[in-house]
Design a protein around this motif. Structure first.
Motif, mmCIF file in Angstrom:
data_model
loop_
_atom_site.group_PDB
_atom_site.id
_atom_site.type_symbol
_atom_site.label_atom_id
_atom_site.label_comp_id
_atom_site.label_asym_id
_atom_site.label_seq_id
_atom_site.Cartn_x
_atom_site.Cartn_y
_atom_site.Cartn_z
ATOM 1 N N THR A 196 4.006 1.092 -3.179
ATOM 2 C CA THR A 196 3.218 0.522 -4.276
ATOM 3 C C THR A 196 1.769 0.340 -3.858
ATOM 4 O O THR A 196 0.840 0.635 -4.631
ATOM 5 C CB THR A 196 3.828 -0.819 -4.721
ATOM 6 O OG1 THR A 196 5.203 -0.623 -5.096
ATOM 7 C CG2 THR A 196 3.062 -1.401 -5.901
ATOM 8 N N ALA B 143 -0.760 -6.396 -12.121
ATOM 9 C CA ALA B 143 0.363 -7.023 -11.430
ATOM 10 C C ALA B 143 -0.011 -7.204 -9.961
ATOM 11 O O ALA B 143 -0.805 -6.438 -9.416
ATOM 12 C CB ALA B 143 1.612 -6.150 -11.553
ATOM 13 N N PRO B 144 0.528 -8.213 -9.303
ATOM 14 C CA PRO B 144 0.185 -8.430 -7.895
ATOM 15 C C PRO B 144 0.540 -7.224 -7.034
ATOM 16 O O PRO B 144 1.583 -6.604 -7.219
ATOM 17 C CB PRO B 144 1.031 -9.652 -7.513
ATOM 18 C CG PRO B 144 1.349 -10.331 -8.812
ATOM 19 C CD PRO B 144 1.441 -9.246 -9.827
ATOM 20 N N TRP C 255 5.171 -0.240 -12.890
ATOM 21 C CA TRP C 255 4.239 -1.225 -12.321
ATOM 22 C C TRP C 255 2.887 -0.976 -12.972
ATOM 23 O O TRP C 255 2.421 0.161 -13.039
ATOM 24 C CB TRP C 255 4.138 -1.053 -10.805
ATOM 25 C CG TRP C 255 3.231 -2.035 -10.119
ATOM 26 C CD1 TRP C 255 3.575 -3.238 -9.565
ATOM 27 C CD2 TRP C 255 1.818 -1.898 -9.898
ATOM 28 N NE1 TRP C 255 2.473 -3.853 -9.021
ATOM 29 C CE2 TRP C 255 1.379 -3.049 -9.219
ATOM 30 C CE3 TRP C 255 0.879 -0.912 -10.217
ATOM 31 C CZ2 TRP C 255 0.044 -3.245 -8.845
ATOM 32 C CZ3 TRP C 255 -0.440 -1.099 -9.868
ATOM 33 C CH2 TRP C 255 -0.850 -2.252 -9.185
ATOM 34 N N ARG D 85 11.546 -7.604 -8.046
ATOM 35 C CA ARG D 85 10.804 -8.494 -7.139
ATOM 36 C C ARG D 85 9.406 -7.956 -6.861
ATOM 37 O O ARG D 85 8.475 -8.731 -6.612
ATOM 38 C CB ARG D 85 11.567 -8.664 -5.820
ATOM 39 C CG ARG D 85 12.838 -9.484 -5.943
ATOM 40 C CD ARG D 85 13.393 -9.847 -4.570
ATOM 41 N NE ARG D 85 13.808 -8.686 -3.782
ATOM 42 C CZ ARG D 85 15.024 -8.152 -3.803
ATOM 43 N NH1 ARG D 85 15.963 -8.664 -4.589
ATOM 44 N NH2 ARG D 85 15.323 -7.111 -3.035
ATOM 45 N N GLY E 139 7.493 -6.517 -8.982
ATOM 46 C CA GLY E 139 6.651 -6.583 -10.171
ATOM 47 C C GLY E 139 6.833 -5.435 -11.139
ATOM 48 O O GLY E 139 6.048 -5.306 -12.090
ATOM 49 N N TYR E 140 7.843 -4.594 -10.935
ATOM 50 C CA TYR E 140 8.122 -3.506 -11.875
ATOM 51 C C TYR E 140 8.931 -4.044 -13.048
ATOM 52 O O TYR E 140 9.848 -4.849 -12.866
ATOM 53 C CB TYR E 140 8.905 -2.388 -11.184
ATOM 54 C CG TYR E 140 8.100 -1.574 -10.197
ATOM 55 C CD1 TYR E 140 7.720 -0.270 -10.483
ATOM 56 C CD2 TYR E 140 7.720 -2.103 -8.958
ATOM 57 C CE1 TYR E 140 6.995 0.495 -9.582
ATOM 58 C CE2 TYR E 140 6.989 -1.353 -8.044
ATOM 59 C CZ TYR E 140 6.630 -0.064 -8.360
ATOM 60 O OH TYR E 140 5.903 0.688 -7.464
ATOM 61 N N VAL E 141 8.598 -3.587 -14.248
ATOM 62 C CA VAL E 141 9.307 -4.024 -15.448
ATOM 63 C C VAL E 141 10.077 -2.842 -16.037
ATOM 64 O O VAL E 141 9.645 -1.688 -15.947
ATOM 65 C CB VAL E 141 8.354 -4.606 -16.496
ATOM 66 C CG1 VAL E 141 7.672 -5.845 -15.950
ATOM 67 C CG2 VAL E 141 7.311 -3.576 -16.931
ATOM 68 N N ASP F 240 12.368 -4.184 0.350
ATOM 69 C CA ASP F 240 11.189 -4.805 -0.263
ATOM 70 C C ASP F 240 9.906 -4.354 0.432
ATOM 71 O O ASP F 240 8.897 -4.058 -0.221
ATOM 72 C CB ASP F 240 11.299 -6.334 -0.191
ATOM 73 C CG ASP F 240 12.378 -6.881 -1.108
ATOM 74 O OD1 ASP F 240 12.733 -6.203 -2.091
ATOM 75 O OD2 ASP F 240 12.872 -7.983 -0.835
ATOM 76 N N PRO G 275 1.757 -6.058 -3.543
ATOM 77 C CA PRO G 275 2.411 -6.693 -2.384
ATOM 78 C C PRO G 275 1.576 -6.527 -1.111
ATOM 79 O O PRO G 275 1.046 -5.451 -0.837
ATOM 80 C CB PRO G 275 3.746 -5.952 -2.267
ATOM 81 C CG PRO G 275 3.942 -5.296 -3.608
ATOM 82 C CD PRO G 275 2.586 -5.007 -4.130
#
Length: 322
Positions: A275, A158-159, A154, A303, A305-307, A268, A161
């Motif tokens: 996060t 990035a947004p 992350w 979901r 935002g982790y890549v 989630d 949550p």
């Protein structure tokens, strides 16, 4: 090239670090500090050198998490891409077995091998060729693949949550508070390492205690970051998350949802809380990992935002050294 003339030996000291770094790997930038802090020893760092040309043809190294501890993992193993597949197989096995005989005591189990790889390593023919040579050497030495994992990140920007109120969160009180929640999570785990612990004969409680003591308890980051998720009103525990900083990165070190509460999307919310805690600390990035086969967890990270920036693979030896 006459491989029988290749010299295989450990480094004589930190002054030979430049020799070790003639081959490249993504962890190269950490080695100097590992040596300075005792997480890596010259006696654990082995090289294969062609004496006629002074070329580095192979290298490997073990690592541990704190000075004075035995080696925990074999995390470097590289062979020169200039070698043919046949040369890599022969020299790689000689390097691995010679170094292991010197470092791992007779009767002890070999430390696990771990390797970071490009996320698309199977589609890159040159990378795949070198990696498959390494895997072949490991298997020739008696190792077997345990798991392939996604390495996730992350990044700031990035947004973050937002809390939605579906769960309440409180700090973890103590070791027993967390281990008691880890135990039922361990019973139904999809994690290959956890399943291996259970297959070895450990109870779920013993496996949870081992995970806590060998990994979670070693983090120097604030324990106040660790959270238990509860149902509002009743205070019934739903899951937990362990945001932390290891020796190198901030990370979601462990996350779990209790079996009775799975299938309701709580993962989630639990991941979002972890996060948020690290994002509020203004960290440069948040790292995480999950098994390739743990599709629900991988989807939850995506979901949030982790890549996926890399993959990792682990090999284990079941039999102890003779």
């Amino acid at each position: 090239m006459t491989l029988s003339h290749v010299v295989i030996r450990p480094l004589t000291g930190p002054d030979e670090l430049d020799l070790f770094l003639r081959l490249t790997y993504s962890l190269d930038h950490e080695v100097a500090d590992d040596l300075a802090t005792g997480r890596r020893l010259p006696a654990w760092m082995w090289v294969a050198v062609d004496p006629a040309t002074d070329r580095l043809l192979g290298r490997l190294s073990w690592w541990t998490n704190q000075a004075g501890a035995p080696p925990l993992s074999l995390d470097f193993f590289d062979l020169s891409p200039e070698l043919s597949a046949e040369e890599r197989a022969a020299l790689g096995l000689r390097l691995l077995e010679t170094a292991t005989a010197a470092v791992v005591p007779a009767g002890a189990r070999r430390p696990e091998f771990g390797r970071f790889m490009p996320a698309d390593w199977r589609e890159r023919s040159e990378v795949r060729s070198v990696l498959e040579s390494l895997f072949g050497v490991l298997e020739a030495s008696g190792a077997r693949p345990l798991v392939e994992r996604l390495r996730l990140e992350w990044r700031p920007g990035a947004p973050v949550p937002e809390a939605n109120g579906r769960l309440d969160f409180r700090p973890v009180r103590d070791r027993e508070d967390l281990v008691a929640l880890m135990t039922p999570v361990m019973e139904g785990t999809l994690d290959a390492h956890g399943r291996a612990d259970l297959a070895s004969g450990l109870s779920a409680r013993e496996a949870a205690e081992l995970h806590y003591d060998e990994e979670l308890a070693q983090y120097a980051s604030p324990r106040e970051w660790w959270r238990v998720a509860e149902l509002p009103g009743s205070g019934e525990p739903v899951g937990f998350v362990v945001p932390a900083r290891n020796n190198y990165h901030h990370t979601i070190a462990y996350i779990g949802v209790l079996p009775a509460h799975r299938g309701h999307g709580h993962v989630d919310d639990v991941l979002a809380e972890g996060t948020r805690i690290l994002a509020a600390a203004d960290v440069p990035r948040i790292r995480a990992a999950t098994d390739l086969g743990n599709v629900p967890m991988a989807a939850a990270f995506a979901r949030a935002g982790y890549v996926t920036f890399e993959r990792a693979i682990n090999y284990v030896w079941d039999a102890p050294e003779g």
